[in-house]
Every structure is written in C-alpha cells, then in structure tokens.
Design an enzyme around this catalytic site. Structure first.
Site, PDB file in Angstrom:
ATOM      1  N   ARG A 131     -16.518  -8.297  -7.658  1.00 13.38           N
ATOM      2  CA  ARG A 131     -15.812  -9.469  -8.196  1.00 13.38           C
ATOM      3  C   ARG A 131     -16.797 -10.440  -8.843  1.00 13.38           C
ATOM      4  O   ARG A 131     -16.456 -11.132  -9.808  1.00 13.38           O
ATOM      5  CB  ARG A 131     -15.059 -10.218  -7.081  1.00 13.38           C
ATOM      6  N   CYS A 178     -10.992 -15.345  -2.230  1.00 12.56           N
ATOM      7  CA  CYS A 178     -11.685 -15.011  -0.989  1.00 12.56           C
ATOM      8  C   CYS A 178     -11.016 -15.725   0.199  1.00 12.56           C
ATOM      9  O   CYS A 178     -10.568 -16.842   0.095  1.00 12.56           O
ATOM     10  CB  CYS A 178     -13.142 -15.480  -1.060  1.00 12.56           C
ATOM     11  N   ARG A 215      -6.969 -22.562   1.378  1.00 12.42           N
ATOM     12  CA  ARG A 215      -7.370 -22.829  -0.015  1.00 12.42           C
ATOM     13  C   ARG A 215      -6.246 -23.612  -0.691  1.00 12.42           C
ATOM     14  O   ARG A 215      -5.573 -23.137  -1.565  1.00 12.42           O
ATOM     15  CB  ARG A 215      -7.637 -21.516  -0.762  1.00 12.42           C
ATOM     16  N   PRO A 216      -5.983 -24.858  -0.235  1.00 10.21           N
ATOM     17  CA  PRO A 216      -4.858 -25.618  -0.801  1.00 10.21           C
ATOM     18  C   PRO A 216      -5.091 -25.946  -2.269  1.00 10.21           C
ATOM     19  O   PRO A 216      -6.225 -25.902  -2.754  1.00 10.21           O
ATOM     20  CB  PRO A 216      -4.841 -26.888   0.045  1.00 10.21           C
ATOM     21  N   ILE A 217      -4.011 -26.261  -2.964  1.00 13.82           N
ATOM     22  CA  ILE A 217      -4.129 -26.731  -4.356  1.00 13.82           C
ATOM     23  C   ILE A 217      -3.466 -28.100  -4.514  1.00 13.82           C
ATOM     24  O   ILE A 217      -3.060 -28.491  -5.610  1.00 13.82           O
ATOM     25  CB  ILE A 217      -3.525 -25.710  -5.348  1.00 13.82           C
ATOM     26  N   ASP A 218      -3.387 -28.832  -3.398  1.00  9.83           N
ATOM     27  CA  ASP A 218      -2.728 -30.150  -3.447  1.00  9.83           C
ATOM     28  C   ASP A 218      -3.397 -31.099  -4.436  1.00  9.83           C
ATOM     29  O   ASP A 218      -2.717 -31.865  -5.131  1.00  9.83           O
ATOM     30  CB  ASP A 218      -2.692 -30.770  -2.051  1.00  9.83           C
ATOM     31  N   LEU A 219      -4.716 -31.025  -4.556  1.00 11.71           N
ATOM     32  CA  LEU A 219      -5.421 -31.935  -5.492  1.00 11.71           C
ATOM     33  C   LEU A 219      -5.121 -31.532  -6.942  1.00 11.71           C
ATOM     34  O   LEU A 219      -4.969 -32.390  -7.823  1.00 11.71           O
ATOM     35  CB  LEU A 219      -6.921 -31.915  -5.229  1.00 11.71           C
ATOM     36  N   ASP A 255     -21.821 -21.466  -1.797  1.00 16.62           N
ATOM     37  CA  ASP A 255     -21.832 -20.049  -2.188  1.00 16.62           C
ATOM     38  C   ASP A 255     -23.174 -19.387  -1.893  1.00 16.62           C
ATOM     39  O   ASP A 255     -23.260 -18.158  -1.871  1.00 16.62           O
ATOM     40  CB  ASP A 255     -21.512 -19.883  -3.681  1.00 16.62           C
ATOM     41  N   LYS A 265     -20.095 -16.475 -13.316  1.00 18.05           N
ATOM     42  CA  LYS A 265     -18.690 -16.158 -13.050  1.00 18.05           C
ATOM     43  C   LYS A 265     -17.861 -17.428 -13.025  1.00 18.05           C
ATOM     44  O   LYS A 265     -16.802 -17.512 -13.652  1.00 18.05           O
ATOM     45  CB  LYS A 265     -18.567 -15.445 -11.705  1.00 18.05           C
ATOM     46  N   ASN A 266     -18.347 -18.438 -12.307  1.00 13.35           N
ATOM     47  CA  ASN A 266     -17.525 -19.630 -12.090  1.00 13.35           C
ATOM     48  C   ASN A 266     -17.505 -20.573 -13.281  1.00 13.35           C
ATOM     49  O   ASN A 266     -16.847 -21.613 -13.243  1.00 13.35           O
ATOM     50  CB  ASN A 266     -17.984 -20.355 -10.824  1.00 13.35           C
ATOM     51  N   ARG A 283      -8.677 -16.828  -7.065  1.00 10.18           N
ATOM     52  CA  ARG A 283      -8.448 -18.272  -6.934  1.00 10.18           C
ATOM     53  C   ARG A 283      -8.523 -18.977  -8.281  1.00 10.18           C
ATOM     54  O   ARG A 283      -7.728 -19.861  -8.560  1.00 10.18           O
ATOM     55  CB  ARG A 283      -9.524 -18.816  -5.997  1.00 10.18           C
TER      56      ARG A 283
HETATM   57  C1  EPZ Z   1     -14.949 -23.173  -6.641  1.00 11.51           C
HETATM   58  O1  EPZ Z   1     -13.824 -22.899  -5.829  1.00 11.51           O
HETATM   59  C2  EPZ Z   1     -15.704 -21.862  -6.738  1.00 11.51           C
HETATM   60  N1  EPZ Z   1     -14.846 -20.854  -7.336  1.00 11.51           N
HETATM   61  C3  EPZ Z   1     -16.135 -21.413  -5.344  1.00 11.51           C
HETATM   62  O2  EPZ Z   1     -16.908 -20.225  -5.501  1.00 11.51           O
HETATM   63  C4  EPZ Z   1     -16.993 -22.491  -4.713  1.00 11.51           C
HETATM   64  O3  EPZ Z   1     -17.322 -22.107  -3.398  1.00 11.51           O
HETATM   65  C5  EPZ Z   1     -16.228 -23.821  -4.700  1.00 11.51           C
HETATM   66  O4  EPZ Z   1     -15.802 -24.159  -6.027  1.00 11.51           O
HETATM   67  C6  EPZ Z   1     -17.078 -24.965  -4.167  1.00 11.51           C
HETATM   68  O5  EPZ Z   1     -18.215 -25.108  -4.950  1.00 11.51           O
HETATM   69  C7  EPZ Z   1     -14.679 -20.838  -8.673  1.00 11.51           C
HETATM   70  O6  EPZ Z   1     -15.198 -21.662  -9.386  1.00 11.51           O
HETATM   71  C8  EPZ Z   1     -13.828 -19.729  -9.230  1.00 11.51           C
HETATM   72  P1  EPZ Z   1     -13.025 -26.518  -4.504  1.00 11.51           P
HETATM   73  P2  EPZ Z   1     -12.642 -23.985  -5.692  1.00 11.51           P
HETATM   74  O7  EPZ Z   1     -11.701 -26.845  -5.047  1.00 11.51           O
HETATM   75  O8  EPZ Z   1     -12.457 -24.690  -6.978  1.00 11.51           O
HETATM   76  C9  EPZ Z   1     -10.700 -28.271  -0.795  1.00 11.51           C
HETATM   77  C10 EPZ Z   1     -17.485 -17.990  -5.157  1.00 11.51           C
HETATM   78  O9  EPZ Z   1     -17.961 -17.413  -4.166  1.00 11.51           O
HETATM   79  N2  EPZ Z   1      -9.564 -28.429  -1.714  1.00 11.51           N
HETATM   80  O10 EPZ Z   1     -14.227 -27.227  -5.035  1.00 11.51           O
HETATM   81  O11 EPZ Z   1     -11.485 -23.308  -5.098  1.00 11.51           O
HETATM   82  C11 EPZ Z   1     -11.010 -26.808  -0.518  1.00 11.51           C
HETATM   83  O12 EPZ Z   1     -10.193 -26.302   0.510  1.00 11.51           O
HETATM   84  C12 EPZ Z   1     -16.375 -18.997  -4.970  1.00 11.51           C
HETATM   85  O13 EPZ Z   1     -17.876 -17.817  -6.344  1.00 11.51           O
HETATM   86  C13 EPZ Z   1      -8.428 -29.101  -1.250  1.00 11.51           C
HETATM   87  O14 EPZ Z   1      -8.363 -29.540  -0.103  1.00 11.51           O
HETATM   88  O15 EPZ Z   1     -13.286 -24.953  -4.631  1.00 11.51           O
HETATM   89  C14 EPZ Z   1     -12.470 -26.853  -0.136  1.00 11.51           C
HETATM   90  O16 EPZ Z   1     -12.568 -27.191   1.229  1.00 11.51           O
HETATM   91  C15 EPZ Z   1     -15.929 -19.116  -3.533  1.00 11.51           C
HETATM   92  N3  EPZ Z   1      -7.385 -29.246  -2.102  1.00 11.51           N
HETATM   93  C16 EPZ Z   1     -13.030 -27.992  -0.982  1.00 11.51           C
HETATM   94  O17 EPZ Z   1     -11.888 -28.744  -1.427  1.00 11.51           O
HETATM   95  C17 EPZ Z   1      -7.418 -28.774  -3.383  1.00 11.51           C
HETATM   96  O18 EPZ Z   1      -6.432 -28.955  -4.123  1.00 11.51           O
HETATM   97  C18 EPZ Z   1     -13.804 -27.536  -2.218  1.00 11.51           C
HETATM   98  O19 EPZ Z   1     -12.952 -26.650  -2.911  1.00 11.51           O
HETATM   99  C19 EPZ Z   1      -8.578 -28.100  -3.819  1.00 11.51           C
HETATM  100  C20 EPZ Z   1      -9.643 -27.958  -2.970  1.00 11.51           C
END
Ligand code: EPZ
Length: 415
Positions: free
Chosen positions: A396, A116, A121-125, A305, A22-23, A92
């Site tokens: 999902r 989820c 779930r910020p997107i600042d990065l 996950d 999926k991811n 997301r």
């Molecule tokens: C991906 O989510 C996966 N989703 C998630 O799987 C997975 O848990 C996660 O990566 C971590 O491996 C998809 O690929 C669709 P991150 P993503 O950005 O990209 C923080 C599932 O069950 N962060 O790596 O959203 C964030 O809050 C899902 O299949 C910021 O602070 O995860 C988290 O604490 C759930 N600012 C950490 O980074 C940002 O701009 C990792 O998040 C982005 C992220």
C-alpha cells in the site's frame, strides 16, 4: 507475492532514490478533479493505494494513463456521483474526494473510508469543516451525502490539526466563493505540496505549512503539471533499516528538512547522519542506543508513521527508550510480533518501553502498513531467517521495498 523471507545479519550499503510521497500524491490526484482537462503528476509512486485512487478517478469519469512514474489525469468529463464502498473501504485518504467533488460538482456521496486499523478513524472534523462552508451533510446507512449548493467561504477552526480534514477543507474551499481561513491547520509537508499543486491550477491559496491557511475560492481552475515531493516516511523507514542492520546508506530525492525530528533521534541514538538539500546519508557502525522519550506529535513533531520502524530499530540496539503514541489509540499492533522475535517491549496504554537486545528470526505477520515495515526492519537485524506475512499492507505504501533493500545488500525475497 504473499510473504517475504528475510535473512538477518547483513549490513546495508549503497544509494537509493526515495519514492514519491504516498500521503502527498493521494490528495493531489483527488485535486486533479477540480479542473477539466489533463493534469500531469510526476514522481507518482507505484503503490496499491495509488492504484485504488486511480480506479476512483476512472469511476468518476476521468481518463487516467501512467508512463513510469508519471500519471496523466484528464478530468474533462467528471461524472459527479457516488464513490462505492468497494473503492472507499480500503483506504482512508479517499475521504478527500468529498472536498474535491464538492468543488467540481457541488455535491458528493461516498461510503465511510477505510484504511489501516489504528484505532478509531473518525471524520467528524472533515464534516464539521464542510458544514462550516455551508455544505448540507447527511450520513445515511454508511454513506456520507453532501450537497454544496450555497457554499460560501468561512473561517474553519480545527480542534486537532488533522491532515485529512485540512486537505478536505482546502479542496472544498477552492470551489467556494469568498475567503476561507483554516485555523489550526495541519502543517505536514504533504499539505504544502497540495498547496503547490492547487496554486499551479490557479487557486488563490497561501499559508500551508503554518497553522493558518487562507483560500480565496470560486476562481475557475485549470489543469497543472506537478512533481510530488519525496516520501519522508519511506525515507525514515530505510534509515531505520540501516540503523537496525548497520551499514552506510545514502537516500536521494528527499528533503532532510521534512525529517528533522527523525534525524535528531537517530543522531541521539548514535547514527552518523549527513545531509544535503536533496539527500540524507546514514552511517551506523554499532547498534543504536536508547534515547530520550519519543513522543509522536503533529508535524514538525516526531511523525507517528515513523514510530513503528524506529521502535524496531531500537529493539535490536542497546539501552532503553520510552515511546508515547499520542496520535492514534491502537498503533502498537507490531509490538506482539516484535516480541516473537525476542524484543523486550512493555506496553501500558499509549506508552511502550523498549529495551534493546539481540533479536532472533521468527514467523511474523504485519497487520498495518507501518507495522509491517517495522517487522522488515527488525528481521534485517535478527539472527536467522524470518518469514513475514501480510505483505499486502506493505504494498500500500512502499514501492518495491524488497527490491530496494536487496539493492542495498539485504537478503529479502518474496516467496
Ligand atoms: C494522515 O492520516 C496520514 N494518511 C496518516 O498516515 C498519518 O498517520 C496521519 O495523517 C497523521 O499524520 C494520509 O495522509 C493518507 P489525521 P489522517 O486526520 O488524515 C483524529 C500512513 O501510515 N481525527 O491527521 O487520517 C484521528 O483519529 C498513514 O501513511 C479526528 O478525531 O490523520 C487521529 O487521532 C497512517 N477526527 C488524529 O486526529 C477527524 O475528523 C490525526 O488524524 C479526523 C482525525
């Protein structure tokens, strides 16, 4: 399908081909927007998140067709526009359309992504990465509006190896003249799979799987054909199901190299694990026992996950295990439901201590994708007949979870 009825106590046995990841497929489908013409994606799982992504592609003007697990996306007539809240809100991963549309159209507009409820779930990065490339980003009333005229390749430094931010930066950089270097990139196998697809499209990109990814952007891209990797988290879930229920299961279509941290923990817990380059077999003749602390971390660490499914399997084992959930603030929502089944779990902030004991059936509700799957894992071992609601979360990310488990001997039926 609104609920599952699960009768516990039956060991699992048999062979199962694991779904496409999926991811991985979600960002790859977004990447199809980068080039006019028809891309063909094989091993595309049948998931509601995939269906939602295909709806976004259609809304953007793509022609989309599906034959079994092959999806064709013709992005010849992409209408660069806004992705509405109704399509963004539930998922997301749709945030990566920012990078894809900036590359193709030079602009993008979408509402804040959903997904989820795992805590903030910020997107600042994501937005920092795009701004570093020269994108003008404004956030107006829940909408993110990006203007990419004047984008140039740059060095992007990610303070957290965010999977989504890495993917967004890769996609945007492909449309950026000049060299972009992503430092501190996520190293997940899904990032490598996205790089494989982008290279097949003609992108000059290297380094995925390492902390530094380099893109020489601006080259015109063409459609490509690609086969998505196996879903390592779905595989981990089925392995945990076998760990909970006992039995002997072989999973094909998955790279054990994508699961090393999970396999290591399951071996320590007493499972007999055998692997070949494309398969993983598990034999569990006795309940799993407690293991050293499980700390979730970015790849190649233990995947967040897989935390919930493993917790469920260890709940019905013997001995104690400490979990530390380092990736998300609210990823223990399955704990309350597991304790309704008799699980002994003590939570304090990011730490959860599980002490294995026999579980009993209960009516339980899933509230996120992996937490709901964890409740299925526990119910397969629990004494009696459990009812699981919140199956929509499972749809999902898991293709035919109940059908696959039935084929392995489980008594699980939609009701
Ligand atoms: C991906 O989510 C996966 N989703 C998630 O799987 C997975 O848990 C996660 O990566 C971590 O491996 C998809 O690929 C669709 P991150 P993503 O950005 O990209 C923080 C599932 O069950 N962060 O790596 O959203 C964030 O809050 C899902 O299949 C910021 O602070 O995860 C988290 O604490 C759930 N600012 C950490 O980074 C940002 O701009 C990792 O998040 C982005 C992220």
């Amino acid at each position: 399908m609104c609920e599952f009825e699960i009768t516990g106590g039956r060991p699992l046995a048999g062979r199962l081909a694991v779904q496409g990841a999926k991811n991985s497929v979600l960002p790859i489908l977004a990447a199809a927007v980068l080039a006019p013409g028809e891309s063909v994606i094989h091993n595309c799982p049948d998931l509601t998140d995939v269906a939602a992504t295909l709806d976004i592609l259609r809304l953007l003007g793509c022609t989309v067709a599906r034959e079994g697990d092959t999806v064709q996306v013709d992005a010849s007539r992409v209408r660069c526009g806004c992705v509405p809240e109704k399509l963004m809100g539930g998922m997301r991963s749709s945030v990566v359309f920012l990078g894809a549309l900036l590359s193709r159209c030079g602009g993008a507009e979408l509402s804040y992504p959903g997904g989820c409820e795992l805590g903030p779930r910020p997107i600042d990065l994501h937005l920092m990465a795009l701004r570093t490339l020269g994108v003008k980003v404004s956030e107006e009333g829940g909408q993110v509006v990006c203007r990419g005229d004047g984008m140039r390749g740059e060095q992007i430094c990610l303070s957290i190896p965010s999977v989504g931010a890495t993917e967004n930066a890769m996609l945007a950089a492909c449309g950026c003249p000049g060299v972009t270097t992503i430092v501190g990139a996520a190293r997940e196998p899904e990032i490598e799979d996205l790089q494989s697809f982008l290279r097949a499209m003609g992108a000059r990109i290297e380094g995925a799987g390492s902390p530094v990814i380099r893109i020489e952007g601006g080259a015109p891209l063409h459609p490509a054909e690609h086969t998505v990797i196996g879903d390592r988290i779905a595989a981990a879930t089925y392995l945990c199901a076998a760990g909970a229920a006992g039995g002997c299961v072989t999973l094909t279509g998955v790279d054990p190299g994508h699961l090393t941290a999970v396999l290591s923990v399951l071996r320590e817990a007493g499972a007999d694990i055998q692997t070949t380059p494309g398969s993983v077999s598990i034999l569990c003749a006795a309940p799993l026992y407690g293991v050293r602390p499980v700390r979730t971390a970015p790849h190649p660490g233990f995947p967040t996950d897989a935390q919930a499914p493993l917790m469920a399997a260890l709940c019905c084992g013997t001995g104690a295990t400490m979990f530390v959930e380092n990736m998300f603030l609210s990823r223990y929502r399955h704990v309350g439901e597991l304790t309704r089944m008799g699980a002994d779990i003590q939570v304090d902030g990011r730490v959860a201590v599980v002490t294995g004991r026999p579980l009993h059936a209960a009516r339980v509700r899933g509230s996120d994708l992996r937490g709901a799957a964890a409740l299925v894992v526990a119910a397969l071992a629990a004494r009696g007949v459990s009812r699981l609601s919140g199956v929509n979360h499972i749809l999902r990310g898991y293709q035919d979870l109940d059908g696959n488990l039935r084929a392995l001997g489980a008594q699980i039926y939609p009701v």
